[in-house]
Design a protein around this motif. Structure first.
Motif, PDB file in Angstrom:
ATOM      1  N   VAL A 147       0.824  -1.198   0.000  1.00 42.71           N
ATOM      2  CA  VAL A 147       0.000   0.000   0.000  1.00 42.71           C
ATOM      3  C   VAL A 147       0.859   1.249   0.000  1.00 42.71           C
ATOM      4  CG1 VAL A 147      -1.626   1.337   1.382  1.00 42.71           C
ATOM      5  CG2 VAL A 147      -2.006  -1.095   1.049  1.00 42.71           C
ATOM      6  N   LEU A 148       1.973   1.236   0.717  1.00 44.08           N
ATOM      7  CA  LEU A 148       2.823   2.412   0.798  1.00 44.08           C
ATOM      8  C   LEU A 148       3.436   2.784  -0.546  1.00 44.08           C
ATOM      9  CD1 LEU A 148       4.644   1.852   4.221  1.00 44.08           C
ATOM     10  CD2 LEU A 148       2.822   3.473   3.701  1.00 44.08           C
ATOM     11  N   GLU A 149       3.443   1.844  -1.481  1.00 38.75           N
ATOM     12  CA  GLU A 149       3.996   2.145  -2.800  1.00 38.75           C
ATOM     13  C   GLU A 149       3.032   2.972  -3.644  1.00 38.75           C
ATOM     14  OE1 GLU A 149       4.663  -1.604  -4.557  1.00 38.75           O
ATOM     15  OE2 GLU A 149       6.289  -2.184  -3.240  1.00 38.75           O
ATOM     16  N   GLY A 150       1.741   2.942  -3.315  1.00 38.35           N
ATOM     17  CA  GLY A 150       0.745   3.477  -4.224  1.00 38.35           C
ATOM     18  C   GLY A 150       0.475   4.953  -4.075  1.00 38.35           C
ATOM     19  N   VAL A 151       0.000   5.553  -5.151  1.00 41.63           N
ATOM     20  CA  VAL A 151      -0.327   6.975  -5.133  1.00 41.63           C
ATOM     21  C   VAL A 151      -1.531   7.264  -4.235  1.00 41.63           C
ATOM     22  CG1 VAL A 151       0.654   7.440  -7.402  1.00 41.63           C
ATOM     23  CG2 VAL A 151      -1.736   6.725  -7.223  1.00 41.63           C
ATOM     24  N   LEU A 152      -2.316   6.244  -3.899  1.00 41.35           N
ATOM     25  CA  LEU A 152      -3.472   6.432  -3.021  1.00 41.35           C
ATOM     26  C   LEU A 152      -3.186   5.982  -1.594  1.00 41.35           C
ATOM     27  CD1 LEU A 152      -6.519   5.441  -5.277  1.00 41.35           C
ATOM     28  CD2 LEU A 152      -5.502   7.685  -4.879  1.00 41.35           C
ATOM     29  N   SER A 153      -1.927   5.901  -1.241  1.00 38.24           N
ATOM     30  CA  SER A 153      -1.581   5.582   0.146  1.00 38.24           C
ATOM     31  C   SER A 153      -2.272   6.563   1.092  1.00 38.24           C
ATOM     32  CB  SER A 153      -0.059   5.662   0.328  1.00 38.24           C
ATOM     33  OG  SER A 153       0.290   5.505   1.679  1.00 38.24           O
ATOM     34  N   GLY A 154      -2.884   6.030   2.155  1.00 37.33           N
ATOM     35  CA  GLY A 154      -3.598   6.882   3.101  1.00 37.33           C
ATOM     36  C   GLY A 154      -5.075   7.005   2.815  1.00 37.33           C
ATOM     37  N   ILE A 155      -5.542   6.509   1.673  1.00 34.97           N
ATOM     38  CA  ILE A 155      -6.963   6.538   1.318  1.00 34.97           C
ATOM     39  C   ILE A 155      -7.598   5.214   1.733  1.00 34.97           C
ATOM     40  CG2 ILE A 155      -8.644   6.626  -0.571  1.00 34.97           C
ATOM     41  CD1 ILE A 155      -7.342   9.293  -0.055  1.00 34.97           C
ATOM     42  N   VAL A 181     -13.820   8.294  -9.417  1.00 35.19           N
ATOM     43  CA  VAL A 181     -13.408   8.377  -8.012  1.00 35.19           C
ATOM     44  C   VAL A 181     -12.046   9.058  -7.889  1.00 35.19           C
ATOM     45  CG1 VAL A 181     -12.778   7.025  -5.977  1.00 35.19           C
ATOM     46  CG2 VAL A 181     -14.785   6.385  -7.321  1.00 35.19           C
ATOM     47  N   LEU A 182     -11.122   8.733  -8.797  1.00 30.38           N
ATOM     48  CA  LEU A 182      -9.808   9.379  -8.755  1.00 30.38           C
ATOM     49  C   LEU A 182      -9.932  10.892  -8.915  1.00 30.38           C
ATOM     50  CD1 LEU A 182      -7.691   6.853 -10.840  1.00 30.38           C
ATOM     51  CD2 LEU A 182      -7.372   7.420  -8.426  1.00 30.38           C
ATOM     52  N   ALA A 183     -10.801  11.323  -9.829  1.00 32.17           N
ATOM     53  CA  ALA A 183     -11.003  12.761 -10.006  1.00 32.17           C
ATOM     54  C   ALA A 183     -11.575  13.383  -8.729  1.00 32.17           C
ATOM     55  CB  ALA A 183     -11.934  13.009 -11.192  1.00 32.17           C
ATOM     56  N   ALA A 184     -12.508  12.668  -8.082  1.00 36.59           N
ATOM     57  CA  ALA A 184     -13.092  13.190  -6.845  1.00 36.59           C
ATOM     58  C   ALA A 184     -12.058  13.239  -5.722  1.00 36.59           C
ATOM     59  CB  ALA A 184     -14.282  12.318  -6.436  1.00 36.59           C
ATOM     60  N   ILE A 185     -11.140  12.263  -5.685  1.00 28.18           N
ATOM     61  CA  ILE A 185     -10.072  12.278  -4.687  1.00 28.18           C
ATOM     62  C   ILE A 185      -9.150  13.476  -4.920  1.00 28.18           C
ATOM     63  CG2 ILE A 185      -7.996  11.060  -3.903  1.00 28.18           C
ATOM     64  CD1 ILE A 185      -9.522   8.430  -4.334  1.00 28.18           C
TER      65      ILE A 185
END
Length: 408
Positions: A12-20, A191-195
């Protein structure tokens, strides 16, 4: 914010959405696929499912590890909590999860969300910043808001059954869940746009996707043809856009597909089939003429291609850079050494090839083979309840009352 499961923390820490954190309440394909893409990008995805598991687990055979292959294809990288949200205690558990999440995904009908307090307005009162993504068949409002529909029904309603085959054929359903998978991809984009918007402004929002809109995006050229020409769209395997562009049968009975997309390619095509005179033939020299005379051309090509094996034609067209390839069965496609490189193996799922998301980031995306496999029903129920503040005694009581299911 919920603490990430230690099993998934490194990926998870590798991903651009880490923390989501994403709560996935959806079932079948469209919603779960979107949530899986978010997991691929590093989000923590908690799958909230019924005590018996979500409907997609039971789509089969075939099954793998007691869940359907369809389920296995849409749920990697997720944790599972199994609860009955129709009970007050189950809804309280969900409320606690929603308070600590950034995204909620569901595909419930409006009457269900109204009955159990899961409308956007209800969820927003619990978590004002939530990104609320839901999938519906025809939209949340309107006369068809409660009409049930699935991929095949949507294909038929939109006219898709008459987009394949020839005029004399009966309606043909596209034998793949194209509406569901494409909706999953589109939903992930929404969803990515909303994030991004949430990170810029601190405001969540409601994101809606309707299956019928996905199908009409596929049908855009057919819809345009109807309105411009004032007639039902032409129904042919060789679509009157680029000719020839279809499959043919070789002398050995095997099929191959070839497509000519410009005049330069057509000139090379004519040389390969030993018909150089067609380059100057008024019937075929331009694509517009080939479209007009396509039925005559296709009959001539069928005779030509019946003189040599399909594989030989493929080799000859490939040698002059013309798009072509064999028409494979699934076993033949799986045996192709080039195609085989597109799949990945997972150490915990031997014998089941994994299919990565089509768009792969060089950085910030988790590799498929390192993602946790799709979870067992309620595999993480106890751990998630503990994170939400429930004691061991309370967890045992919830299980005894049938509010939650604990994985064996």
């Amino acid at each position: 914010m919920l603490i990430k499961n230690t099993e998934t923390k490194s990926s998870v820490l590798e991903g651009v959405l880490s923390g989501i954190t994403v709560l996935d309440l959806s079932r079948l394909i469209a919603g779960p696929y979107s949530a899986m893409v978010l997991a691929d990008l590093g989000a923590r995805v908690i799958k909230v499912e019924a005590l018996a598991g979500e409907d997609g687990r039971h789509f089969g055979p075939p099954f793998y590890n007691e869940s359907s292959v369809t389920f296995m294809a849409c749920n990697r990288g997720k944790e599972s909590i199994a609860l009955d949200l129709r009970k007050p205690e189950g809804k309280e558990i969900l409320d606690r999860l929603m308070r600590q999440a950034q995204v909620l995904v569901h595909n419930f009908r409006p009457d269900f969300t109204e009955r159990y307090g899961l409308r956007y307005e209800d969820v927003q009162r619990i978590n004002p910043e939530i990104i609320y993504y839901f999938v519906s068949a025809f939209g949340e409002d309107g006369p068809a808001r409660l009409k049930p529909a699935v991929d095949s029904v949507i294909q038929g309603l939109a006219g898709g059954f008459f987009a394949s085959g020839e005029e004399s054929d009966p309606p043909i359903r596209i034998g793949l869940p194209i509406v569901d998978v494409a909706s999953g991809m589109c939903g992930a984009v929404g969803v990515l746009a909303a994030i991004m918007h949430w990170r810029q402004t601190g405001h969540g929002q409601r994101v809606e996707l309707s299956l019928i809109d996905t199908m009409f995006n596929f049908m855009a050229s057919k819809v345009g043809e109807f309105f411009i020409e004032g007639r039902a769209p032409v129904r042919e395997v060789n679509l009157p856009i680029a000719v020839p562009s279809r499959h043919f049968q070789g002398s050995d009975g095997d099929y191959f597909s070839v497509s000519i997309v410009n005049e330069s390619a057509f000139r090379r095509f004519c040389q390969i089939i030993d018909r150089p005179q067609w380059i100057e033939d008024w019937r075929f020299a331009k694509n517009s003429a080939r479209i007009e005379n396509r039925h005559e051309l296709l009959l001539l090509l069928e005779e030509i291609f019946a003189t040599q094996p399909a594989a030989d034609w493929v080799k000859r067209f490939e040698a002059v850079d013309i798009p072509c390839g064999p028409v494979n069965t699934v076993p033949q496609a799986m045996a192709d050494p080039v195609l085989a490189t597109r799949f990945q193996a997972h150490p915990k799922m031997p014998g089941l090839p994994l299919i990565p998301f089509p768009a792969q980031l060089a950085q910030g995306m988790c590799s498929v083979e390192r993602m946790p496999p799709p979870p067992r029903i309620g595999e993480h129920t106890a751990a998630l309840l503990a994170e939400c503040g429930y004691t061991l005694e309370e967890i045992a009581t919830l299980s005894t009352l049938g509010v939650v299911s604990l994985a064996a």
